[in-house]
Design a protein around this motif. Sequence first.
Motif, PDB file in Angstrom:
ATOM      1  N   VAL A  45       0.894  -1.028  -0.007  1.00 33.48           N
ATOM      2  CA  VAL A  45      -0.110   0.073   0.066  1.00 33.48           C
ATOM      3  C   VAL A  45       0.842   1.448  -0.156  1.00 33.48           C
ATOM      4  CG1 VAL A  45      -1.979  -1.181   1.063  1.00 33.48           C
ATOM      5  CG2 VAL A  45      -0.134   0.003   2.686  1.00 33.48           C
ATOM      6  N   PRO A  46       0.340   2.270  -0.611  1.00 31.38           N
ATOM      7  CA  PRO A  46       1.045   3.700  -0.661  1.00 31.38           C
ATOM      8  C   PRO A  46       0.597   4.269   0.828  1.00 31.38           C
ATOM      9  CG  PRO A  46      -1.078   3.784  -1.858  1.00 31.38           C
ATOM     10  CD  PRO A  46      -0.936   2.472  -1.447  1.00 31.38           C
ATOM     11  N   SER A  47       1.347   5.410   0.991  1.00 33.88           N
ATOM     12  CA  SER A  47       1.043   6.249   2.044  1.00 33.88           C
ATOM     13  C   SER A  47      -0.061   7.427   1.967  1.00 33.88           C
ATOM     14  CB  SER A  47       2.515   7.091   2.414  1.00 33.88           C
ATOM     15  OG  SER A  47       3.267   6.034   3.150  1.00 33.88           O
ATOM     16  N   ILE A  71       3.491  -4.300   3.235  1.00 32.98           N
ATOM     17  CA  ILE A  71       4.664  -3.671   2.481  1.00 32.98           C
ATOM     18  C   ILE A  71       4.310  -2.119   2.250  1.00 32.98           C
ATOM     19  CG2 ILE A  71       6.374  -3.323   0.730  1.00 32.98           C
ATOM     20  CD1 ILE A  71       6.271  -6.527   0.433  1.00 32.98           C
ATOM     21  N   GLY A  72       4.812  -1.116   2.626  1.00 32.07           N
ATOM     22  CA  GLY A  72       4.780   0.239   2.569  1.00 32.07           C
ATOM     23  C   GLY A  72       5.389   0.953   1.499  1.00 32.07           C
ATOM     24  N   SER A  73       5.035   1.766   0.786  1.00 29.98           N
ATOM     25  CA  SER A  73       5.683   2.705  -0.197  1.00 29.98           C
ATOM     26  C   SER A  73       5.346   4.140   0.291  1.00 29.98           C
ATOM     27  CB  SER A  73       5.118   2.664  -1.695  1.00 29.98           C
ATOM     28  OG  SER A  73       5.448   3.631  -2.502  1.00 29.98           O
ATOM     29  N   GLY A  74       6.248   4.990   0.173  1.00 25.43           N
ATOM     30  CA  GLY A  74       6.047   6.398   0.584  1.00 25.43           C
ATOM     31  C   GLY A  74       7.110   7.235   0.299  1.00 25.43           C
ATOM     32  N   ASN A  75       7.022   8.622   0.840  1.00 30.77           N
ATOM     33  CA  ASN A  75       8.117   9.596   0.293  1.00 30.77           C
ATOM     34  C   ASN A  75       8.581   9.878   1.724  1.00 30.77           C
ATOM     35  OD1 ASN A  75       9.190  11.982  -0.083  1.00 30.77           O
ATOM     36  ND2 ASN A  75       7.919  12.670  -1.820  1.00 30.77           N
ATOM     37  N   ARG A  76       9.902   9.744   1.804  1.00 31.74           N
ATOM     38  CA  ARG A  76      10.666  10.105   3.028  1.00 31.74           C
ATOM     39  C   ARG A  76      10.443  11.635   3.360  1.00 31.74           C
ATOM     40  NH1 ARG A  76      12.980   5.687   4.666  1.00 31.74           N
ATOM     41  NH2 ARG A  76      13.942   4.482   3.435  1.00 31.74           N
ATOM     42  N   ASN A  77      10.108  12.470   2.439  1.00 35.72           N
ATOM     43  CA  ASN A  77       9.597  13.869   3.017  1.00 35.72           C
ATOM     44  C   ASN A  77       8.432  13.769   3.810  1.00 35.72           C
ATOM     45  OD1 ASN A  77      11.777  14.875   1.416  1.00 35.72           O
ATOM     46  ND2 ASN A  77      10.579  15.159  -0.319  1.00 35.72           N
ATOM     47  N   PHE A  78       7.853  13.051   3.947  1.00 34.81           N
ATOM     48  CA  PHE A  78       6.383  12.892   4.613  1.00 34.81           C
ATOM     49  C   PHE A  78       6.902  12.815   6.231  1.00 34.81           C
ATOM     50  CE2 PHE A  78       3.699  10.545   1.253  1.00 34.81           C
ATOM     51  CZ  PHE A  78       3.818  11.599   0.446  1.00 34.81           C
ATOM     52  N   GLY A  79       8.103  12.650   6.488  1.00 38.29           N
ATOM     53  CA  GLY A  79       8.632  12.694   7.770  1.00 38.29           C
ATOM     54  C   GLY A  79       8.039  11.279   8.570  1.00 38.29           C
ATOM     55  N   LEU A  98       6.620  -5.791   6.819  1.00 37.13           N
ATOM     56  CA  LEU A  98       7.705  -6.599   6.244  1.00 37.13           C
ATOM     57  C   LEU A  98       8.874  -5.673   5.459  1.00 37.13           C
ATOM     58  CD1 LEU A  98       5.559  -9.308   4.629  1.00 37.13           C
ATOM     59  CD2 LEU A  98       6.879  -9.559   6.614  1.00 37.13           C
ATOM     60  N   TYR A  99       8.243  -4.616   4.887  1.00 39.02           N
ATOM     61  CA  TYR A  99       9.226  -3.721   4.434  1.00 39.02           C
ATOM     62  C   TYR A  99       8.803  -2.377   3.889  1.00 39.02           C
ATOM     63  CZ  TYR A  99      13.446  -2.767   1.153  1.00 39.02           C
ATOM     64  OH  TYR A  99      14.348  -2.214   0.708  1.00 39.02           O
ATOM     65  N   GLU A 100       9.554  -1.475   3.979  1.00 40.46           N
ATOM     66  CA  GLU A 100       9.039   0.085   3.409  1.00 40.46           C
ATOM     67  C   GLU A 100      10.269   0.526   2.489  1.00 40.46           C
ATOM     68  OE1 GLU A 100       7.197   1.664   7.673  1.00 40.46           O
ATOM     69  OE2 GLU A 100       9.544   2.165   7.216  1.00 40.46           O
ATOM     70  N   PHE A 101       9.601   1.090   1.226  1.00 39.73           N
ATOM     71  CA  PHE A 101      10.420   1.901   0.374  1.00 39.73           C
ATOM     72  C   PHE A 101       9.929   3.138   0.055  1.00 39.73           C
ATOM     73  CE2 PHE A 101       7.553  -0.840  -1.859  1.00 39.73           C
ATOM     74  CZ  PHE A 101       6.851  -0.170  -2.885  1.00 39.73           C
ATOM     75  N   GLU A 102      10.825   3.608  -0.799  1.00 44.23           N
ATOM     76  CA  GLU A 102      10.463   5.102  -1.233  1.00 44.23           C
ATOM     77  C   GLU A 102      10.199   5.067  -2.627  1.00 44.23           C
ATOM     78  OE1 GLU A 102      11.876   9.739  -0.347  1.00 44.23           O
ATOM     79  OE2 GLU A 102      13.500   8.297  -0.640  1.00 44.23           O
ATOM     80  N   PHE A 103       9.135   5.880  -2.956  1.00 44.58           N
ATOM     81  CA  PHE A 103       8.379   5.955  -4.228  1.00 44.58           C
ATOM     82  C   PHE A 103       8.258   4.787  -5.046  1.00 44.58           C
ATOM     83  CE2 PHE A 103      11.125  10.167  -3.967  1.00 44.58           C
ATOM     84  CZ  PHE A 103      10.067  10.727  -3.576  1.00 44.58           C
ATOM     85  N   ASN A 104       8.565   4.389  -6.385  1.00 41.72           N
ATOM     86  CA  ASN A 104       8.420   3.091  -6.752  1.00 41.72           C
ATOM     87  C   ASN A 104       9.515   2.154  -6.538  1.00 41.72           C
ATOM     88  OD1 ASN A 104      10.382   3.848  -8.990  1.00 41.72           O
ATOM     89  ND2 ASN A 104       8.650   4.693 -10.309  1.00 41.72           N
ATOM     90  N   GLY A 105      10.503   2.632  -5.794  1.00 39.68           N
ATOM     91  CA  GLY A 105      11.564   1.463  -5.410  1.00 39.68           C
ATOM     92  C   GLY A 105      12.851   1.470  -6.263  1.00 39.68           C
TER      93      GLY A 105
END
Length: 121
Positions: A45-47, A71-79, A98-105
């Motif tokens: 899922v996205p943030s 598993i999460g996707s997001g933008n680190r600028n979201f703090g 399980l895992y987190e990554f930024e944008f589309n990885g």
Amino acid sequence: MQLVFYSLTGQCQRFVKKLGLEQVALELSVTTPLPTVDTPFILLVPSYDQGDVEVVDEFLADNHLHCKGVIGSGNRNFGPNFCKTARRYAQTYQLPLLYEFEFNGTEQDVDYVKGILSHES
């Protein structure tokens, strides 16, 4: 392991394509009926704010017993809001994050998630 995902802006969808799973992953959508999944799956899922992921809320209400992790996707600028949706689902349903990554990885993210999916099978 089945991958179920929701992609509001296309970032998660691009990540699924990088995984090579675009033909077999199950995409949740507000325009199609929600599926029932009776086999184990991982949720990607996205943030976003809770109102933006209502379709995922509805899906999990009926299918969370088969979910093996998030598993999460997001933008680190979201703090602190980085991957907040994945964290909320993990907490609400007592699932592993399980895992987190930024944008589309990155390619490293792709390799790691491929490992998760093959390990969880």
